[in-house]
Structures are given as C-alpha cells and as structure tokens.
Motif scaffolding. Structure first.
Motif, PDB file in Angstrom:
ATOM      1  N   ALA A 160       0.836  -1.208   0.000  1.00 24.63           N
ATOM      2  CA  ALA A 160       0.000   0.000   0.000  1.00 24.63           C
ATOM      3  C   ALA A 160       0.867   1.253   0.000  1.00 24.63           C
ATOM      4  O   ALA A 160       1.879   1.318   0.677  1.00 24.63           O
ATOM      5  N   SER A 161       0.437   2.250  -0.779  1.00 29.12           N
ATOM      6  CA  SER A 161       1.114   3.539  -0.821  1.00 29.12           C
ATOM      7  C   SER A 161       0.120   4.587  -1.280  1.00 29.12           C
ATOM      8  O   SER A 161      -0.604   4.376  -2.249  1.00 29.12           O
ATOM      9  N   THR A 162       0.092   5.699  -0.574  1.00 24.47           N
ATOM     10  CA  THR A 162      -0.899   6.732  -0.882  1.00 24.47           C
ATOM     11  C   THR A 162      -0.564   7.471  -2.173  1.00 24.47           C
ATOM     12  O   THR A 162      -1.411   7.636  -3.053  1.00 24.47           O
ATOM     13  N   ARG A 163       0.684   7.914  -2.278  1.00 19.05           N
ATOM     14  CA  ARG A 163       1.053   8.761  -3.415  1.00 19.05           C
ATOM     15  C   ARG A 163       1.413   7.982  -4.673  1.00 19.05           C
ATOM     16  O   ARG A 163       1.288   8.492  -5.779  1.00 19.05           O
ATOM     17  N   LEU A 164       1.850   6.731  -4.502  1.00 13.50           N
ATOM     18  CA  LEU A 164       2.262   5.931  -5.657  1.00 13.50           C
ATOM     19  C   LEU A 164       1.772   4.495  -5.444  1.00 13.50           C
ATOM     20  O   LEU A 164       2.434   3.696  -4.788  1.00 13.50           O
ATOM     21  N   PRO A 165       0.587   4.161  -5.992  1.00 10.18           N
ATOM     22  CA  PRO A 165      -0.015   2.842  -5.765  1.00 10.18           C
ATOM     23  C   PRO A 165       0.921   1.691  -6.132  1.00 10.18           C
ATOM     24  O   PRO A 165       1.623   1.748  -7.142  1.00 10.18           O
ATOM     25  N   ASN A 166       0.922   0.655  -5.277  1.00  7.62           N
ATOM     26  CA  ASN A 166       1.757  -0.535  -5.510  1.00  7.62           C
ATOM     27  C   ASN A 166       3.221  -0.165  -5.742  1.00  7.62           C
ATOM     28  O   ASN A 166       3.897  -0.739  -6.599  1.00  7.62           O
ATOM     29  N   LYS A 167       3.698   0.767  -4.940  1.00  2.00           N
ATOM     30  CA  LYS A 167       5.046   1.321  -5.150  1.00  2.00           C
ATOM     31  C   LYS A 167       6.154   0.273  -5.319  1.00  2.00           C
ATOM     32  O   LYS A 167       6.976   0.403  -6.240  1.00  2.00           O
ATOM     33  N   PRO A 168       6.230  -0.769  -4.479  1.00  2.00           N
ATOM     34  CA  PRO A 168       7.344  -1.719  -4.633  1.00  2.00           C
ATOM     35  C   PRO A 168       7.379  -2.410  -5.991  1.00  2.00           C
ATOM     36  O   PRO A 168       8.440  -2.871  -6.429  1.00  2.00           O
ATOM     37  N   LEU A 169       6.210  -2.492  -6.655  1.00  6.89           N
ATOM     38  CA  LEU A 169       6.125  -3.208  -7.929  1.00  6.89           C
ATOM     39  C   LEU A 169       6.321  -2.305  -9.138  1.00  6.89           C
ATOM     40  O   LEU A 169       6.448  -2.794 -10.269  1.00  6.89           O
ATOM     41  N   VAL A 170       6.335  -1.000  -8.907  1.00  5.02           N
ATOM     42  CA  VAL A 170       6.446  -0.065 -10.031  1.00  5.02           C
ATOM     43  C   VAL A 170       7.768  -0.299 -10.770  1.00  5.02           C
ATOM     44  O   VAL A 170       8.834  -0.335 -10.158  1.00  5.02           O
ATOM     45  N   PRO A 171       7.699  -0.489 -12.095  1.00  4.19           N
ATOM     46  CA  PRO A 171       8.944  -0.751 -12.844  1.00  4.19           C
ATOM     47  C   PRO A 171       9.810   0.487 -12.992  1.00  4.19           C
ATOM     48  O   PRO A 171       9.316   1.575 -13.290  1.00  4.19           O
ATOM     49  N   ILE A 172      11.085   0.312 -12.755  1.00  5.55           N
ATOM     50  CA  ILE A 172      12.077   1.371 -12.975  1.00  5.55           C
ATOM     51  C   ILE A 172      13.000   0.869 -14.070  1.00  5.55           C
ATOM     52  O   ILE A 172      13.810  -0.033 -13.836  1.00  5.55           O
ATOM     53  N   CYS A 173      12.825   1.402 -15.249  1.00  8.23           N
ATOM     54  CA  CYS A 173      13.545   0.915 -16.429  1.00  8.23           C
ATOM     55  C   CYS A 173      13.380  -0.603 -16.560  1.00  8.23           C
ATOM     56  O   CYS A 173      14.344  -1.330 -16.823  1.00  8.23           O
ATOM     57  N   GLY A 174      12.141  -1.066 -16.328  1.00  9.47           N
ATOM     58  CA  GLY A 174      11.814  -2.470 -16.554  1.00  9.47           C
ATOM     59  C   GLY A 174      12.012  -3.393 -15.368  1.00  9.47           C
ATOM     60  O   GLY A 174      11.652  -4.570 -15.442  1.00  9.47           O
ATOM     61  N   ILE A 175      12.551  -2.878 -14.269  1.00  6.62           N
ATOM     62  CA  ILE A 175      12.814  -3.705 -13.086  1.00  6.62           C
ATOM     63  C   ILE A 175      12.010  -3.171 -11.905  1.00  6.62           C
ATOM     64  O   ILE A 175      12.061  -1.974 -11.627  1.00  6.62           O
ATOM     65  N   PRO A 176      11.243  -4.021 -11.195  1.00  5.25           N
ATOM     66  CA  PRO A 176      10.452  -3.541 -10.061  1.00  5.25           C
ATOM     67  C   PRO A 176      11.314  -2.802  -9.027  1.00  5.25           C
ATOM     68  O   PRO A 176      12.472  -3.178  -8.792  1.00  5.25           O
ATOM     69  N   MET A 177      10.739  -1.772  -8.433  1.00  6.37           N
ATOM     70  CA  MET A 177      11.506  -0.940  -7.507  1.00  6.37           C
ATOM     71  C   MET A 177      12.158  -1.747  -6.384  1.00  6.37           C
ATOM     72  O   MET A 177      13.340  -1.560  -6.081  1.00  6.37           O
ATOM     73  N   ILE A 178      11.406  -2.647  -5.738  1.00  3.39           N
ATOM     74  CA  ILE A 178      11.960  -3.393  -4.616  1.00  3.39           C
ATOM     75  C   ILE A 178      13.158  -4.230  -5.057  1.00  3.39           C
ATOM     76  O   ILE A 178      14.138  -4.395  -4.318  1.00  3.39           O
ATOM     77  N   ARG A 179      13.107  -4.740  -6.266  1.00  2.00           N
ATOM     78  CA  ARG A 179      14.239  -5.522  -6.785  1.00  2.00           C
ATOM     79  C   ARG A 179      15.450  -4.619  -6.984  1.00  2.00           C
ATOM     80  O   ARG A 179      16.585  -5.015  -6.705  1.00  2.00           O
TER      81      ARG A 179
END
Length: 254
Positions: A13-32
């Motif tokens: 859960a994230s208020t400002r950026l939904p599903n933040k850990p899964l958001v892709p950063i240049c094709g790779i999920p943020m948490i990764r």
C-alpha cells in the motif's frame, strides 16, 4: 568491520504511488532495484521484509536475497523488521542496516558507513546526514534536519529548521548557520529493535512523525555521521520515477 545484515521493509500500500514496490524502474520492479543495490555492499545477508506475495514474487529469483513475510497490519518499517528478527530467530547482537524500500539508488558506501559508525561509536543506533546547500530545504518540512553534539551524537531531529537562527529568521534573512539533512538509513542491533518496539511513543515522535525521536526521548544514543557524498533521493511520485530512470540511463544502468 563487523558483520551485518541489511533489512529492507516494504509494503504494497502507498498513498502517493499505488503498488510502489512493484512499479517498474527501467523495466525492473523498484523493490528488486533496492535489493540489487544492497547486494553491492558487504552485508552477510539481504532480507526483504514484505507484506505481499506480489512483492515476494519479484525477488524469488534474485540470488543473495531472502524474503520474510510480515503482517500487512504492521504500523511501520521498524515493526516489520522486529517481526523478521523474531521469525528468523536472529541473535540479539546482530547488526542490522535498515534501508527503505523506495530507495532504488541507495549508495552501498552509505550502507558500509552506517554499519561501521554503529560499531565505532558503540551507540544504540547510527545514521547519516549531509550538509544542506540551499535555503529551500532548510524550511521544507519534508526535509528532516538533525543537530548533533561535538561527539557526533544526535541532539534532535526535526522537520522545522534547526538550529533556529533567531536573528536571521526574525528579520527574514537567509540562513547562515550550518544545517544538516538527515538521511533515512539506520544501523542498530536486533535487540535494540525489539526494545524500541516496547517503548511508549512520546509526544515529540507523534508531533514530528519521526520514529527516531522515540530513542532520544527514552535516553538512547544515536550516532550521526556526515557524508560528503549526498544520496539520490527516493521515490514518492511519478516525477521521482522519471528522475531515477534518467539517472540510470545516464549511468548505463538501465
């Protein structure tokens, strides 16, 4: 250098950026991305403390990364780390470096530095900061400031400008004192985390919404190191995502 592990609390859960850990950063999920940076340090183990199978799925094939499932009801990252300590039966003397799950550009040198600082200062917690070089951040409440004594031990953390420059601010003049921006990376022993979770929340913690003030209120010591190499900021907004992607592309890491 003493052995240490890295813990990365992350919630879906994230208020400002939904599903933040899964958001892709240049094709790779943020948490990764965060875990990949942590693996560049000398940590014995890198453990992601997560609350969702979706987050865990992003990490199952990343060599060197462990996943610990924690409760979705955990109030904060420290609670997730406490749950991980108990679930994995860590020794209370284990040194843990806490990295936020929205720091895909975390500097491995900072991970090393904060772990070393904890050992050198024999403090309850260690953290880092850097000198503020612009007036905006001095007054920005999202920029947490820290003041410390001559031995490098924290006196206070605040969203307000500290030290408060009475003469300058009363006359609406620009700051001239040295102000420091706190970096949200922490090192402490596992036993300290469990003790922290048993302490009452003081008014200053609630007012400032800063967890580290609980330790100061209860007489614990926080060592503060000053880095000359400020970190890239974390990700809270779509604009932050674009900035991080530009950085990675510019450095050939996309």
């Amino acid at each position: 250098m003493s052995d240490y592990i890295v813990a990365i609390p992350s919630r879906l859960a994230s208020t400002r950026l939904p599903n933040k850990p899964l958001v892709p950063i240049c094709g790779i999920p943020m948490i990764r991305r965060v875990c990949m940076q942590a693996l560049k340090s000398k940590a014995q183990r890198v453990i992601a403390c997560v609350d969702s199978d979706k987050i865990a799925a992003c990490l199952t094939d990343l060599p060197g990364t462990e996943v610990c499932m924690t409760s979705p009801q955990a109030a904060c990252g420290t609670d997730r780390i406490a749950q991980m300590i108990e679930s994995m039966h860590l020794d209370l003397e284990t040194i843990i470096v806490n990295i936020q799950g929205d720091e895909p550009l975390i500097n491995p040198e900072h991970i090393e530095a904060v772990a070393q600082l904890l050992v050198e200062k024999q403090a309850d917690m260690a953290t880092l900061c850097f000198r503020i070089d612009n007036e905006h951040d001095v007054f920005d409440p999202s920029c947490v400031k820290v003041v410390f004594d001559g031995n490098g031990m924290a006196l206070y953390f605040s969203r307000a400008p500290i030290p408060y420059e009475r003469d300058n601010f009363m006359h609406h003049q620009a700051p001239t004192a040295t102000h420091y921006h706190h970096i949200g990376i922490y090192a402490y022993k596992a036993g300290t985390v469990l003790r922290y979770n048993q302490l009452s929340r003081p008014e200053i913690e609630v007012s400032e919404s800063l967890e580290q003030l609980r330790l100061l209120h209860h007489g614990m010591k926080i060592a503060v190191g000053v880095t000359e190499n400020p970190p890239e900021t974390g990700v809270d907004t779509p604009e932050d995502l674009e900035r991080v992607c530009r950085y990675l592309k510019a450095h050939g890491e996309a």
